[in-house]
Design a protein around this motif. Structure first.
Motif, PDB file in Angstrom:
ATOM      1  N   UNK A  42       0.906  -1.092   0.030  1.00  0.00           N
ATOM      2  CA  UNK A  42       0.127  -0.047   0.108  1.00  0.00           C
ATOM      3  C   UNK A  42       0.854   1.168   0.180  1.00  0.00           C
ATOM      4  N   UNK A  43       0.218   2.284  -0.576  1.00  0.00           N
ATOM      5  CA  UNK A  43       1.196   3.481  -0.635  1.00  0.00           C
ATOM      6  C   UNK A  43       2.190   3.542  -1.406  1.00  0.00           C
ATOM      7  N   UNK A  95       0.419 -11.267   2.873  1.00  0.00           N
ATOM      8  CA  UNK A  95       1.386 -10.649   3.286  1.00  0.00           C
ATOM      9  C   UNK A  95       1.099  -9.120   2.937  1.00  0.00           C
ATOM     10  N   UNK A  96       0.966  -8.099   3.777  1.00  0.00           N
ATOM     11  CA  UNK A  96       0.469  -6.982   3.413  1.00  0.00           C
ATOM     12  C   UNK A  96       1.506  -5.943   4.080  1.00  0.00           C
ATOM     13  N   UNK A  97       1.992  -5.013   3.277  1.00  0.00           N
ATOM     14  CA  UNK A  97       2.879  -3.932   3.749  1.00  0.00           C
ATOM     15  C   UNK A  97       2.594  -2.707   3.298  1.00  0.00           C
ATOM     16  N   UNK A  98       3.111  -1.575   4.047  1.00  0.00           N
ATOM     17  CA  UNK A  98       3.035  -0.425   3.726  1.00  0.00           C
ATOM     18  C   UNK A  98       4.494  -0.120   2.736  1.00  0.00           C
ATOM     19  N   UNK A  99       4.443   0.537   1.788  1.00  0.00           N
ATOM     20  CA  UNK A  99       5.815   0.670   0.972  1.00  0.00           C
ATOM     21  C   UNK A  99       6.761   1.317   1.901  1.00  0.00           C
ATOM     22  N   UNK A 116       6.126   9.759  -1.946  1.00  0.00           N
ATOM     23  CA  UNK A 116       5.382  11.095  -1.642  1.00  0.00           C
ATOM     24  C   UNK A 116       4.091  10.547  -1.188  1.00  0.00           C
ATOM     25  N   UNK A 117       3.635   9.578  -0.633  1.00  0.00           N
ATOM     26  CA  UNK A 117       2.599   9.284   0.191  1.00  0.00           C
ATOM     27  C   UNK A 117       2.886   9.296   1.603  1.00  0.00           C
ATOM     28  N   UNK A 118       2.109  10.348   2.302  1.00  0.00           N
ATOM     29  CA  UNK A 118       2.282  10.379   3.616  1.00  0.00           C
ATOM     30  C   UNK A 118       2.283   9.045   4.610  1.00  0.00           C
ATOM     31  N   UNK A 119       2.986   8.982   5.339  1.00  0.00           N
ATOM     32  CA  UNK A 119       2.970   7.520   6.341  1.00  0.00           C
ATOM     33  C   UNK A 119       1.559   7.468   7.164  1.00  0.00           C
ATOM     34  N   UNK A 120       0.949   8.308   7.142  1.00  0.00           N
ATOM     35  CA  UNK A 120      -0.479   8.089   7.975  1.00  0.00           C
ATOM     36  C   UNK A 120      -1.458   7.673   6.816  1.00  0.00           C
ATOM     37  N   UNK A 121      -1.429   7.952   5.785  1.00  0.00           N
ATOM     38  CA  UNK A 121      -2.101   7.547   4.548  1.00  0.00           C
ATOM     39  C   UNK A 121      -1.807   6.171   4.205  1.00  0.00           C
ATOM     40  N   UNK A 135      -0.421   3.813   6.275  1.00  0.00           N
ATOM     41  CA  UNK A 135      -0.871   3.121   7.283  1.00  0.00           C
ATOM     42  C   UNK A 135      -2.417   2.874   7.250  1.00  0.00           C
ATOM     43  N   UNK A 136      -3.122   4.025   7.033  1.00  0.00           N
ATOM     44  CA  UNK A 136      -4.477   3.870   6.902  1.00  0.00           C
ATOM     45  C   UNK A 136      -4.864   2.779   5.644  1.00  0.00           C
TER      46      UNK A 136
END
Length: 477
Positions: free
Chosen positions: A342-343, A368-372, A387-392, A394-395
């Motif tokens: 994600x992100x 298996x799911x990951x934030x970039x 350029x995707x904010x961390x809070x975005x 994670x959401x």
């Protein structure tokens, strides 16, 4: 990306493997070796190769690093927090080395390959840094450290497959084993460090693979997992002498059949498949052999074609859906798991929604799911802004995780009321009154101990209830 278990993961948990005590196979030096592995199944397989090389050089293994003469940590670089866990673990080794100044501490694997000699500067505790293709040089490198030097070998190879080395099965249950069929990766996914840390793709001699599987079965093992960064691109052609006719090339479908034919009592699994390369021939081979497990890990990463192009995945949404449809058509009972990021750079809300809709279409058994996480040296780090904010991120990850939990429960509920062939792997984690093992689709099954059966035997289990990750039931005749 290789990291396959039977539970839903939200990040790359560091899996820790401790070497078991065993006698050396060469002339004993009295020195003890401890190996700890993190990351993917390939790393655990590599640690078994390292143990074999050093046991042949007179080492014994120990499961207590505090009593070891040589401590190795086999590392993962797939994500930033995986590397941080390694650094934290090295700090824990420091007190043991202070008590035993002669202790050698080494870093193996992908993190060693990525950072090379820089690691020695960053981590003063570390004495030796060795990349995935240089494990044969370990006895020599340890000798250099014994002489008072630091030692590094991170040379990548276009030929090394360790085909002639019989791995020492560390922490083995004596039932399931990994068999490496290839090394390296030619796919240049823009987010991934693997091509830089493990080198170019090369396939191992099919005869040595079949021989290893046969020897494992003769030793009592009942399941092998064939490992490669992209098993579907396995392709081996035997070298020919000048004037000889070229020998037929063996592809992955043919290799699968060869291993399945070792014995109908030997279960065969594999990981990981790439959507661009998995063929109908592989699927029909899986359908033809009862002992090839009906389970495929098929990383999607994103459900949006534009993002997939930025990731350099070389397929689009329509191609991936067609491959899923082929799996469902040829092997209707097949379990499918995936990886999701994600992100990724420039991902919009609409593109994120396409990932969620892909999940709804496939209804994966596991994921298996990951934030970039931007990795230095990758194509994405060079070309795109993170350029995707961390809070975005994670959401979006939370939304993916919540959806996958629904789908995992849906798949598990479909198994309830059905009888599953299960290979008993041992006692469950929670109770020695229950056995556990996996069904064909890689779902964990827990059931009461029956004195008629023991680990390593197949049983039929009626699934009576479930969670999103586990089936519970009883043995039936």
């Amino acid at each position: 990306m290789l990291e396959l278990e039977h539970t839903t993961k939200t990040h790359d948990e560091a899996r820790q493997g401790e070497a078991l005590d065993m006698l050396p196979t060469g002339k004993s030096t009295g020195r003890k070796l401890y190996i700890e592995s993190y990351g993917c199944q390939m790393n655990f397989s590599d640690s078994e190769i390292v143990a074999s090389i050093l046991l042949d050089n007179g080492f014994e293994t120990t499961k207590d690093y505090k009593e070891a003469d040589v401590v190795f940590i086999n590392t993962c670089s797939i994500r930033e927090n995986a590397e941080q866990r390694v650094r934290n673990r090295l700090k824990e080794f420091e007190s043991a080395k202070n008590r035993n100044p002669g202790m050698i501490v080494g870093v193996l694997g992908c993190m060693a390959e990525r950072l090379k000699s820089k690691f020695l500067e960053e981590e003063k505790l570390v004495d030796v840094v060795v990349g995935p293709d240089a494990y044969r040089d370990l006895p020599n490198l340890i000798g250099k450290v014994d002489d008072g030097n630091k030692a590094v070998n991170v040379l990548l190879s276009r030929e090394e497959t360790y085909a002639d080395i019989n791995p020492v099965r560390l922490n083995s249950n004596g039932i399931s084993a990994f068999v490496s069929i290839m090394r390296g990766c030619d796919n240049m996914c823009s987010f991934c460090v693997v091509p830089f840390t493990r080198g170019r793709e090369r396939s191992r001699d099919h005869q040595s693979i079949v021989k290893e599987a046969h020897e494992l079965f003769q030793a009592g093992y009942k399941e092998v997992t064939l490992l490669g960064q992209n098993v579907d691109s396995y392709k081996y052609s035997a070298p020919v002498a000048e004037g000889e006719e070229p020998k037929p090339t063996v592809n992955f479908a043919q290799l699968l059949a060869m291993v399945a034919e070792v014995s109908p009592e030997l279960r065969v699994r594999f990981s990981t498949s790439h959507p661009k390369d998995i063929t109908d021939e592989v699927l029909y081979t899986m359908a033809r052999y009862e002992n090839i497990c009906k389970y495929i890990h098929l990383p999607v990463q994103s459900g949006n074609s534009r993002v997939l192009d930025l990731m350099n995945r070389t397929y689009d949404r329509a191609w991936y859906i067609e491959r899923v449809d082929a799996i469902r058509r040829i092997i209707p009972e097949c379990g499918i798991s995936t990886d999701v990021i994600t992100g990724f750079c420039t991902e919009t809300e609409e593109e994120h929604e396409e990932t969620l809709s892909m999940m709804d279409y496939v209804k994966y058994d596991f994921a298996y799911m990951f934030a970039y996480s931007e990795r230095p040296g990758t194509l994405a780090a060079k070309r795109y802004a993170d350029d995707i904010p961390e809070d975005v991120k994670k959401r979006r990850l939370t939304e993916v995780v919540n959806k996958q939990q629904q789908h995992s429960l849906f798949r598990a509920q479909n198994f309830v009321g059905k009888v599953h062939k299960v290979l008993i792997e041992g006692f469950s984690k929670r109770s020695d009154q229950d056995y556990c093992g996996r069904n064909d689709q890689n779902t964990m099954v827990v059931f009461p101990v029956d004195s008629r059966f023991k680990p390593g035997q197949y049983v039929h289990v009626l699934a009576e209830r479930c969670t999103s990750a586990t089936l519970m039931g009883k043995i039936v005749d």
